[in-house]
Enzyme design. Sequence first.
Site, PDB file in Angstrom:
ATOM      1  CB  CYS A 118      -0.975  -0.038   1.242  1.00  0.00           C
ATOM      2  SG  CYS A 118      -2.038  -1.530   1.260  1.00  0.00           S
ATOM      3  CG  HIS A 264      -3.150   2.805   2.546  1.00  0.00           C
ATOM      4  ND1 HIS A 264      -3.724   2.633   1.602  1.00  0.00           N
ATOM      5  CD2 HIS A 264      -3.268   1.733   3.409  1.00  0.00           C
ATOM      6  CE1 HIS A 264      -4.185   1.217   1.529  1.00  0.00           C
ATOM      7  NE2 HIS A 264      -3.711   0.710   2.699  1.00  0.00           N
ATOM      8  CG  ASN A 294      -6.942  -1.015   1.637  1.00  0.00           C
ATOM      9  OD1 ASN A 294      -6.031  -0.945   0.767  1.00  0.00           O
ATOM     10  ND2 ASN A 294      -6.304  -1.413   2.728  1.00  0.00           N
TER      11      ASN A 294
HETATM   12  O1  UT7 Z   1      -3.556  -1.989   3.525  1.00  0.00           O
HETATM   13  C1  UT7 Z   1      -3.344  -2.463   4.974  1.00  0.00           C
HETATM   14  C2  UT7 Z   1      -4.650  -3.539   5.398  1.00  0.00           C
HETATM   15  N1  UT7 Z   1      -5.051  -3.669   6.519  1.00  0.00           N
HETATM   16  C3  UT7 Z   1      -5.407  -3.120   7.285  1.00  0.00           C
HETATM   17  O2  UT7 Z   1      -5.243  -1.710   7.423  1.00  0.00           O
HETATM   18  C4  UT7 Z   1      -6.046  -3.584   8.548  1.00  0.00           C
HETATM   19  C5  UT7 Z   1      -6.086  -2.779   9.794  1.00  0.00           C
HETATM   20  N2  UT7 Z   1      -7.066  -3.361  10.745  1.00  0.00           N
HETATM   21  C6  UT7 Z   1      -8.326  -3.028  10.809  1.00  0.00           C
HETATM   22  O3  UT7 Z   1      -8.643  -2.451   9.995  1.00  0.00           O
HETATM   23  C7  UT7 Z   1      -9.042  -3.692  11.678  1.00  0.00           C
HETATM   24  O4  UT7 Z   1      -8.423  -4.337  12.567  1.00  0.00           O
HETATM   25  C8  UT7 Z   1     -10.236  -4.823  11.216  1.00  0.00           C
HETATM   26  C9  UT7 Z   1     -11.222  -3.726  10.482  1.00  0.00           C
HETATM   27  C10 UT7 Z   1      -9.524  -5.453  10.128  1.00  0.00           C
HETATM   28  C11 UT7 Z   1     -11.034  -5.294  12.151  1.00  0.00           C
HETATM   29  O5  UT7 Z   1     -11.720  -4.473  13.102  1.00  0.00           O
HETATM   30  P1  UT7 Z   1     -11.451  -4.815  14.548  1.00  0.00           P
HETATM   31  O6  UT7 Z   1     -12.099  -3.733  15.313  1.00  0.00           O
HETATM   32  O7  UT7 Z   1     -10.067  -4.793  15.041  1.00  0.00           O
HETATM   33  O8  UT7 Z   1     -12.146  -5.998  14.864  1.00  0.00           O
HETATM   34  P2  UT7 Z   1     -11.506  -7.367  15.633  1.00  0.00           P
HETATM   35  O9  UT7 Z   1     -10.662  -8.175  14.410  1.00  0.00           O
HETATM   36  O10 UT7 Z   1     -11.126  -7.151  16.911  1.00  0.00           O
HETATM   37  O11 UT7 Z   1     -13.102  -8.184  15.483  1.00  0.00           O
HETATM   38  C12 UT7 Z   1     -14.012  -7.777  16.493  1.00  0.00           C
HETATM   39  C13 UT7 Z   1     -15.157  -8.756  16.194  1.00  0.00           C
HETATM   40  C14 UT7 Z   1     -14.904 -10.256  16.401  1.00  0.00           C
HETATM   41  O12 UT7 Z   1     -15.899 -10.752  16.938  1.00  0.00           O
HETATM   42  P3  UT7 Z   1     -15.888 -11.470  18.429  1.00  0.00           P
HETATM   43  O13 UT7 Z   1     -14.658 -12.262  18.557  1.00  0.00           O
HETATM   44  O14 UT7 Z   1     -15.662 -10.159  19.225  1.00  0.00           O
HETATM   45  O15 UT7 Z   1     -16.972 -12.031  18.526  1.00  0.00           O
HETATM   46  C15 UT7 Z   1     -14.954 -10.637  14.901  1.00  0.00           C
HETATM   47  O16 UT7 Z   1     -15.173 -11.789  14.570  1.00  0.00           O
HETATM   48  O17 UT7 Z   1     -15.815  -8.471  15.092  1.00  0.00           O
HETATM   49  C16 UT7 Z   1     -15.843  -9.670  14.198  1.00  0.00           C
HETATM   50  N3  UT7 Z   1     -16.018  -9.183  12.980  1.00  0.00           N
HETATM   51  C17 UT7 Z   1     -16.910  -8.895  12.135  1.00  0.00           C
HETATM   52  N4  UT7 Z   1     -18.196  -8.821  12.476  1.00  0.00           N
HETATM   53  C18 UT7 Z   1     -19.023  -8.183  11.803  1.00  0.00           C
HETATM   54  C19 UT7 Z   1     -14.632  -9.246  12.171  1.00  0.00           C
HETATM   55  N5  UT7 Z   1     -15.173  -8.756  10.869  1.00  0.00           N
HETATM   56  C20 UT7 Z   1     -16.447  -8.662  10.764  1.00  0.00           C
HETATM   57  C21 UT7 Z   1     -17.450  -8.145   9.722  1.00  0.00           C
HETATM   58  N6  UT7 Z   1     -18.678  -8.169  10.188  1.00  0.00           N
HETATM   59  N7  UT7 Z   1     -16.981  -8.120   8.623  1.00  0.00           N
END
Ligand code: UT7
Length: 337
Positions: A118, A264, A294
């Site tokens: 990225c 980004h 993204n």
């Molecule tokens: O170009 C670089 C590319 N990557 C990035 O920039 C990624 C950077 N990271 C992020 O943007 C965030 O970490 C994410 C958007 C990927 C995830 O958000 P988060 O607030 O960190 O969520 P999390 O991974 O801590 O998950 C929280 C909950 C989980 O459920 P439980 O375990 O609390 O029951 C996940 O299973 O949200 C759940 N979850 C979803 N729920 C509904 C994860 N994805 C989804 C979804 N819809 N799409």
Amino acid sequence: MADAKKSTGIHIKGIGKYVPEMIATNEDFAKIVDTSDEWITQRTGIKTRHITNGEPTYYIGAQAAKNAIADAGIDVSDIDLIITATVTPDFYTPSTACLIQREIGAIGSMAIDINCACTGFDYGIDMAKRYLQSEDGVDTVLLVASEELSKFVDYTDRSSCILFGDGSAAFVLERQYDTLYSSFLGADGTGAKYLVSRAMRSENAFRTNKEDFDMGMPETKKHYFTQDGREVYKFATKALPNAVEKACEKAGISPDELDAIVPHQANVRIIETAAKNLGVSMDKMVVYIDRYGNTSSASIPIAFCDAVAEGKIKRGDKICLVGFGGGLTYAAVIFEY
Ligand code: UT7
């Protein structure tokens, strides 16, 4: 603060973007994985993304290139070097840059691909600037970022598939003397395992060892993309403001003196945290993640194009483009538009 340091830098002669016609909304994703518009909007800021209906990376990139060339008002024969930033090339070989060169008819120019995930567009600008600065036959550079991320997204993984879109953008760059320019680029390979898409091997008739080398990388399904979202989030919220600060230091200005910061576009919460850490208002941050999601290396220049079209970035503005991504890589470049 001392006066901004002037040196040989870049002049952006033309810009252009291209996104495929098809749009996938959060509601569309709720039909294929267990997610909701509410979750995606609150956690990422994304509402829609453009997804190719079969147009490959080189084609998407060539459309943006044509738009940038028309905007610059140059002839394709003026182009001395094409740099293409992509993590989603269509082929191991030929390079995407060679295919874009063929499409636009800039035959004879140098053509090279770079993969800095990225941060590819920042690295590409800095590379272009160094070629231009050498005054060794490169006077016009076409820099293209093009991504068809939908080809490695796993559409069964709700935590990653909702994030990505396809698209491209391009700049035509020339040398400019006595202007504002600085860059701060870096990488930390110890974080390589946090953002991964594996290149696939064909069967090797001579190989007797069927075990894979332990590369310290996560197991992935085929070539599908996988990430440790939380680790990347932590890295991004530190790397982004740090890169802006370091590039500002080198330019002899403070972040507050920038007219716009184009980060980004990965997650609006990352951008908000970075703005807070930098002590700048969100008005300075250019954010179009709601429209495109993204798009990896294309996200910064696509946002730049929209900001110019909407009058948020004007000629003469002091701009910082700042990225972070797979590698792990980070980069910021500062210039006057
Ligand atoms: O170009 C670089 C590319 N990557 C990035 O920039 C990624 C950077 N990271 C992020 O943007 C965030 O970490 C994410 C958007 C990927 C995830 O958000 P988060 O607030 O960190 O969520 P999390 O991974 O801590 O998950 C929280 C909950 C989980 O459920 P439980 O375990 O609390 O029951 C996940 O299973 O949200 C759940 N979850 C979803 N729920 C509904 C994860 N994805 C989804 C979804 N819809 N799409």
